[in-house]
Design an enzyme around this catalytic site. Structure first.
Site, short mmCIF file in Angstrom:
data_model
loop_
_atom_site.label_atom_id
_atom_site.label_comp_id
_atom_site.label_asym_id
_atom_site.label_seq_id
_atom_site.Cartn_x
_atom_site.Cartn_y
_atom_site.Cartn_z
N PHE A 73 0.82 -1.22 0.00
CA PHE A 73 0.00 0.00 0.00
C PHE A 73 0.85 1.27 0.00
O PHE A 73 0.41 2.31 -0.46
CB PHE A 73 -0.93 0.00 1.22
CG PHE A 73 -1.60 -1.32 1.42
CD1 PHE A 73 -2.60 -1.74 0.55
CD2 PHE A 73 -1.21 -2.17 2.44
CE1 PHE A 73 -3.22 -2.98 0.72
CE2 PHE A 73 -1.81 -3.40 2.62
CZ PHE A 73 -2.83 -3.81 1.75
N GLY A 86 1.71 3.73 -3.15
CA GLY A 86 0.91 4.86 -3.58
C GLY A 86 0.35 5.69 -2.45
O GLY A 86 -0.35 6.67 -2.69
N HIS A 87 0.66 5.35 -1.19
CA HIS A 87 0.03 6.04 -0.04
C HIS A 87 1.06 6.33 1.03
O HIS A 87 1.04 5.68 2.07
CB HIS A 87 -1.08 5.17 0.53
CG HIS A 87 -2.08 5.90 1.36
ND1 HIS A 87 -1.93 6.10 2.71
CD2 HIS A 87 -3.24 6.48 1.03
CE1 HIS A 87 -2.99 6.75 3.18
NE2 HIS A 87 -3.80 6.99 2.17
N PHE A 88 1.84 7.15 1.01
CA PHE A 88 2.31 8.07 -0.02
C PHE A 88 3.80 7.83 -0.11
O PHE A 88 4.45 7.76 0.92
CB PHE A 88 2.01 9.51 0.39
CG PHE A 88 0.54 9.76 0.64
CD1 PHE A 88 -0.32 9.99 -0.42
CD2 PHE A 88 0.01 9.73 1.92
CE1 PHE A 88 -1.67 10.23 -0.20
CE2 PHE A 88 -1.34 9.95 2.15
CZ PHE A 88 -2.18 10.20 1.10
N ILE A 138 2.03 6.62 4.90
CA ILE A 138 1.05 6.55 5.99
C ILE A 138 0.17 5.34 5.72
O ILE A 138 -0.35 5.18 4.61
CB ILE A 138 0.19 7.83 6.05
CG1 ILE A 138 1.07 9.05 6.30
CG2 ILE A 138 -0.90 7.70 7.12
CD1 ILE A 138 0.32 10.37 6.18
#
Length: 140
Positions: free
Chosen positions: A42, A45-47, A52
């Site tokens: 994850f 892309g986050h971030f 986070i």
């Protein structure tokens, strides 16, 4: 309860199996942990510049903990996430954190369970919610 035992109850697998271990379990309460690592998919892309752990995954981890509280190995049902109320996110969860999930059964009827849920990191509350969890027949 270790990861192998968890996999005997929950249908989730990588990357959506979000509970690493159950540390306490009774009919109306459970505690679990999730080790948040820098290699979580994850975080691509986050971030990327400031990773986070997504709040929606914290809620899913709480729901999985609730399912583990409600079900036992060998049952021919699986937990399904049916609703959420009063979700609040109070702090960030970052790589290296250990998420502590805790759930309490508040009401159970007609195949549905109302569960109070809290997620913590180092004893500090990072998220709270009221969850509705149901069960459905496992049609393997």
């Amino acid at each position: 309860m270790n990861i192998d035992e968890i996999k005997q109850i929950l249908p989730h697998r990588f990357p959506m199996l979000l509970v690493d271990r159950i540390v306490e379990k009774s009919e109306d309460h459970a505690k679990a942990i999730k080790n948040v690592t820098a290699s979580e998919i994850f975080f691509l892309g986050h971030f990327p510049a400031y990773p986070i752990y997504p709040g929606v995954l914290i809620i899913e981890g709480l729901a999985q903990t609730a399912g583990l509280m409600l079900l036992n190995r060998g049952e021919s049902v699986i937990p399904v996430f049916a609703g959420i109320d009063n979700a609040r996110f109070k702090s960030e969860v970052r790589p290296g954190d250990v998420l502590e999930y805790e759930v309490w059964l508040k009401e159970r009827k007609l195949g549905m369970a109302k569960v109070e849920a809290i997620a913590k990191v180092q004893g500090k509350i990072v998220a709270t919610a009221t969850l509705l969890v149901g069960v459905r027949k496992n049609e393997k």
